[in-house]
Write a protein that holds these residues in place. Structure first.
Motif, mmCIF file in Angstrom:
data_model
loop_
_atom_site.group_PDB
_atom_site.id
_atom_site.type_symbol
_atom_site.label_atom_id
_atom_site.label_comp_id
_atom_site.label_asym_id
_atom_site.label_seq_id
_atom_site.Cartn_x
_atom_site.Cartn_y
_atom_site.Cartn_z
ATOM 1 N N LEU A 20 0.818 -1.210 0.000
ATOM 2 C CA LEU A 20 0.000 0.000 0.000
ATOM 3 C C LEU A 20 0.853 1.263 0.000
ATOM 4 C CD1 LEU A 20 -2.812 -1.108 2.481
ATOM 5 C CD2 LEU A 20 -2.978 -0.850 -0.002
ATOM 6 N N THR A 25 -1.983 5.736 -2.753
ATOM 7 C CA THR A 25 -3.412 5.561 -2.489
ATOM 8 C C THR A 25 -4.161 6.884 -2.404
ATOM 9 O OG1 THR A 25 -2.892 5.397 -0.117
ATOM 10 C CG2 THR A 25 -3.145 3.333 -1.355
ATOM 11 N N ILE A 28 -5.312 7.456 -5.812
ATOM 12 C CA ILE A 28 -6.348 6.475 -6.128
ATOM 13 C C ILE A 28 -7.671 6.892 -5.497
ATOM 14 C CG2 ILE A 28 -7.083 4.100 -5.699
ATOM 15 C CD1 ILE A 28 -4.151 3.272 -5.983
ATOM 16 N N GLY A 40 -8.311 2.260 -8.737
ATOM 17 C CA GLY A 40 -8.773 1.566 -7.543
ATOM 18 C C GLY A 40 -9.059 0.099 -7.795
ATOM 19 N N LEU A 43 -5.802 -1.770 -7.901
ATOM 20 C CA LEU A 43 -5.313 -2.032 -6.549
ATOM 21 C C LEU A 43 -6.146 -3.114 -5.882
ATOM 22 C CD1 LEU A 43 -3.469 -1.359 -4.172
ATOM 23 C CD2 LEU A 43 -5.068 0.471 -3.541
ATOM 24 N N HIS A 74 -4.186 3.881 4.778
ATOM 25 C CA HIS A 74 -3.890 4.347 3.423
ATOM 26 C C HIS A 74 -5.128 4.808 2.658
ATOM 27 C CE1 HIS A 74 0.374 3.203 3.467
ATOM 28 N NE2 HIS A 74 -0.010 2.192 4.244
ATOM 29 N N VAL A 76 -7.786 3.422 1.449
ATOM 30 C CA VAL A 76 -8.097 2.646 0.245
ATOM 31 C C VAL A 76 -9.608 2.674 0.001
ATOM 32 C CG1 VAL A 76 -7.999 0.369 -0.832
ATOM 33 C CG2 VAL A 76 -6.104 1.162 0.606
#
Length: 296
Positions: A20, A25, A28, A40, A43, A74, A76
């Motif tokens: 990560l 991120t 993203i 995304g 990932l 991160h 995400v």
């Protein structure tokens, strides 16, 4: 009781952190917020290859918490709690592709239903397939919420507990990231010829955040070992409070720049604000704790 991660758990957390940390991120999350899902989804595939979508059925809640703390740290984007925590237990098997679910009343909208391969609705009779309807805005621009037709109250089962615990771990990770960025910033920002981090008032504020996060972490790991409703709700409340304190303190020490969308800090601050009420509000979880204590 002294709790320590095993060497395999530490290695898993380190490998996930390395992946990560190299993924940019923040960019993203911004792209996801603007409707560009390609980075995304790329990932997502990499994380799925690491086994994140299998953790709920193939590992323990401890590994789930380690993974979701990293996802929160991160920022995400994507319906990770739904696909990797709730649905695998509710369905009894790993989810294929990306899936999302609405679990009213605590999670009334389906997160990121526009990119999900399958959308579910949890009701009193279990899970049913659903179609996304009206889109709703979230304070976190990277959270795209969609209405689905409700059929009844959601079951309070182990899948719900793991989803709440995963959200608590995300909050813990996001709070840690905000604290780390704030500490870095106060060591660089200078006023009146000295670093602002040298002022006692700022040191005390950041120390309060450090203490809050350190007190929340044992509740997450304790709930992972024994995920009773009271333990899970306590973890969610403590992580929510600690992460929210981190976000408020982060804004204060950064000043006006912390409010801007162009500054990365805003990604984590808005995510924390959204996750605090995701998978059950503070009032709901405090109520569960109270009921368990008084025997209601």
């Amino acid at each position: 009781m002294k709790f320590e991660l095993t060497s395999d758990q530490r290695d898993f957390a380190a490998s996930l952190e390395a992946l990560l940390a190299s993924a940019d991120t923040a960019s993203i999350a911004r792209a996801w917020a603007d409707g560009d899902h390609a980075p995304g989804l790329k990932l997502w595939d990499r994380l799925a290859e690491q086994g994140l979508t299998m953790l709920a059925t193939e590992a323990t809640p401890v590994e789930v918490c380690l993974a979701f703390e990293a996802l929160g740290r991160h920022a995400v984007p994507g319906p990770w709690v739904e696909s990797a925590a709730y649905l695998p237990l509710a369905l009894g098997h790993e989810v294929e592709g990306i899936a999302t679910v609405a679990v009213p009343p605590h999670t009334p909208y389906a997160l990121d239903a526009d990119v999900a391969d399958s959308v579910f609705l949890a009701g009193a009779d279990g899970l049913t397939e659903a179609q996304p309807g009206e889109r709703h805005r979230s304070v976190d621009r990277a959270r795209h919420l969609f209405s689905v037709t409700a059929t009844g109250p959601a079951p309070d089962d182990s899948a719900f507990e793991l989803a709440v615990l995963a959200t608590a771990a995300q909050l813990l990770g996001a709070g840690e990231r905000v604290l780390a960025d704030s500490v870095t910033y106060v060591k660089q920002r200078r006023q009146f010829g000295r670093e602002i981090g040298s002022y006692q008032a700022i040191k005390h504020q950041l120390a309060d955040v450090r203490i809050a996060l350190d007190f929340a972490r044992p509740l997450v790991l304790g709930a992972a070992l024994d995920p009773t409703p009271r333990a899970v709700s306590a973890a969610k409340v403590m992580c929510g409070d600690a992460a929210y304190l981190a976000s408020r303190t982060g804004l204060q020490v950064h000043g006006a720049i912390g409010y801007t969308q162009e500054f990365d800090l805003s990604i984590w601050i808005t995510k924390i604000r959204a996750l605090v009420t995701a998978w059950g509000t503070h009032a709901f979880h405090r109520g569960r704790i109270l009921d368990s204590l008084v025997g209601a």
